[in-house]
Design an enzyme around this catalytic site. Structure first.
Site, PDB file in Angstrom:
ATOM      1  N   LYS A 178      48.901 -29.694  28.655  1.00 28.85           N
ATOM      2  CA  LYS A 178      49.363 -28.630  29.577  1.00 28.85           C
ATOM      3  C   LYS A 178      50.710 -28.668  29.736  1.00 28.85           C
ATOM      4  CE  LYS A 178      50.263 -27.362  33.416  1.00 28.85           C
ATOM      5  NZ  LYS A 178      51.360 -26.216  33.055  1.00 28.85           N
ATOM      6  N   GLU A 387      64.204 -35.827  47.370  1.00 30.87           N
ATOM      7  CA  GLU A 387      64.441 -35.722  46.042  1.00 30.87           C
ATOM      8  C   GLU A 387      64.973 -34.159  45.936  1.00 30.87           C
ATOM      9  OE1 GLU A 387      62.973 -36.960  41.621  1.00 30.87           O
ATOM     10  OE2 GLU A 387      61.378 -35.667  42.962  1.00 30.87           O
TER      11      GLU A 387
END
Length: 480
Positions: A178, A387
């Site tokens: 995927k 992040e």
């Protein structure tokens, strides 16, 4: 994912790759693919649904019965075929990464080449990995875990697909991939390349769709034995939690807030350029990016001047231009995310040394941000802890080597680190104390046989070489 020529050059992708063939999507939701340099529609993809995913899982399950019993020699042959097939499309894969993702040409090609080379590295790792050991009347074999779901991120599509597929094939597993729906054009070219490799039908299957549909079906389906996921911490947590219901084995490669420690004996004319390369990898959209730069307080003024000089090279613009170092963010959402962090840094008291808010002059149409360097950063600031996934670097000053190590380790992440210094024994000593899955000394370097993965919230398990293959294997003991 069939490409249909349109008068307006928009590419239309409507099929998935299941059981060795391109088949029309059962899912009907259509998503536009936008070019990040100008926001224009360049493609439309029909997204898969649970039924498409179930069909792919069933094909992988059928293929596993025979593929799991292949020999090392047979798997090595398939890995060589995959390497040859993907290597033949490096130019095409690079071009579509530049167009769809906005990756700068010089770095995009490195990513694609690394993906192709993952198959050769897996063949070498497979040859070095003993799949059978015996002592007395006991025999232990390493056997493929089963059907694996490979869920990949949008920032290095070719590398992630090839790396995970190479390890799975080497182990004897069959897979359902995927990829990120944001990488649909890249995935189409990659699947065409893989299709040319001539593997048995059903060994690999590809369904493009949302994580909430295709990804969720892979995680909950009892016929999938393992998930290998690259992406965000939040989704990684969900994969681990939801996969527990069917005892999924998991490999999670998640985020990073990687420190680069410049020691007080470092030659700044070499250390700072290397640190900037680490910080602005892939336009900052890299989990390994060295986005915290730890420098000795006694040399802070020197470091600032070196950064200002070094940043002259980090031009922003058309990623197809080989002279450009920083391209656009992958999407409007990512652009807004990075801009919000730059504002947050200013609000929390950090000082902008280079860059700042807003689009670069003349680049108002696309998802471009200014490569930004903050100074006066404290390690507890948001920009030093979270992040950002964009070209934003935080410079943090320290007083002693011990403090530098403490600051470097003061993060929930532990994926990648770097140490810069002229005394190699000292640099090695510092590196040994960093809580990270991989540490480089004095420059960004790679070894495709070395494990890749993180401590703490940076993930679970390892990829690359024999370590990545082992992640798709289960030990079985036979005792007489």
């Amino acid at each position: 994912m069939t490409t249909v020529a349109q008068p307006d050059t928009i590419k239309t992708l409507t099929t998935h790759y299941i059981d060795g063939a391109f088949v029309e999507s059962h899912g009907r939701e259509v998503m536009d693919i936008l070019k990040p340099t100008n926001g224009q529609v360049i493609g439309r993809v029909t997204l898969g649904d649970a039924e498409d995913t179930q069909g792919a899982i069933a094909a992988a399950k059928r293929a596993f019965a025979s593929f799991s019993r292949t020999t090392k020699e047979e798997r090595s042959h398939y890995l060589r075929q995959l390497h040859k097939a993907v290597s033949a499309r490096i130019d095409d894969l690079t071009a579509v990464m530049v167009e769809e993702y906005g990756g700068v040409a010089r770095f995009a090609r490195l990513i694609v080449e690394s993906g192709a080379n993952a198959f050769a590295a897996a063949e070498k790792g497979l040859q070095e990995l003993p799949l059978k050991q015996s002592w007395g009347k006991t025999t232990v074999t390493l056997e493929p875990v089963g059907v694996a779901g490979l869920i990949t991120a949008w920032n290095a599509n070719a590398l992630f697909i090839c790396l995970k597929l190479a390890s799975a094939v080497a182990a004897g597993c069959t897979v359902v991939i995927k990829p990120s729906e944001m990488s649909s054009l890249q995935t189409r070219v990659m699947v065409e390349a893989l299709n040319a490799a001539g593997l048995p039908n059903g060994v690999y299957n590809v369904v493009t769709g949302l994580g909430t549909t295709v990804g969720a079906e892979l995680v909950r389906n009892p016929d999938v034995a393992k998930i290998s996921f690259t992406g965000s911490v939040a989704v990684g947590e969900a994969v681990m939690r939801d996969g527990a219901a069917t005892m999924k084995r998991v490999t999670l490669e998640l985020g990073g807030k990687s420190p680069t420690i410049v020691l007080d004996d470092a030659a700044l004319d070499k250390a700072i350029p290397s640190a900037l390369v680490l910080a602005f990898l892939n336009s900052g959209q890299a989990c390994a990016a060295g986005t915290r730069l730890l420098v000795p307080k006694s040399r802070l003024d020197e470091v600032k001047r070196a950064i200002q000089e070094g940043m002259r090279a980090y031009t922003v613009g058309d990623p197809a231009d080989p002279n450009i170092m920083v391209g656009p963010m992958a999407s409007q959402k990512q652009y807004e995310r990075v801009e919000s962090y730059i504002r947050k840094g200013i609000e929390e008291g950090a000082a902008v040394l280079v860059g700042g808010e807003g689009r670069p002059k003349g680049l108002e149409a696309g998802y471009f941000v200014k490569p930004t360097v903050f100074v006066n950063v404290k390690n507890d600031m948001t920009i030093a802890q979270e992040e950002i996934f964009g070209p934003v670097l935080s410079v943090i000053a320290y007083d002693s080597e011990d403090e530098a190590i403490r600051i470097a380790n003061d993060s929930k992440y532990g994926l990648h680190s770097a140490v810069m210094g002229t005394d190699i024994d000292r640099a090695r000593r510092v590196a040994s104390q960093l809580r990270a899955g991989r540490v480089v000394i004095n420059n960004m370097t790679d070894d495709p046989q070395a494990p890749w993965g993180g401590f703490k919230y940076s993930g679970v398990g390892r990829e690359y070489g024999k370590y990545g293959i082992e992640a798709f294997l289960e030990p079985k003991a036979i005792l007489e």
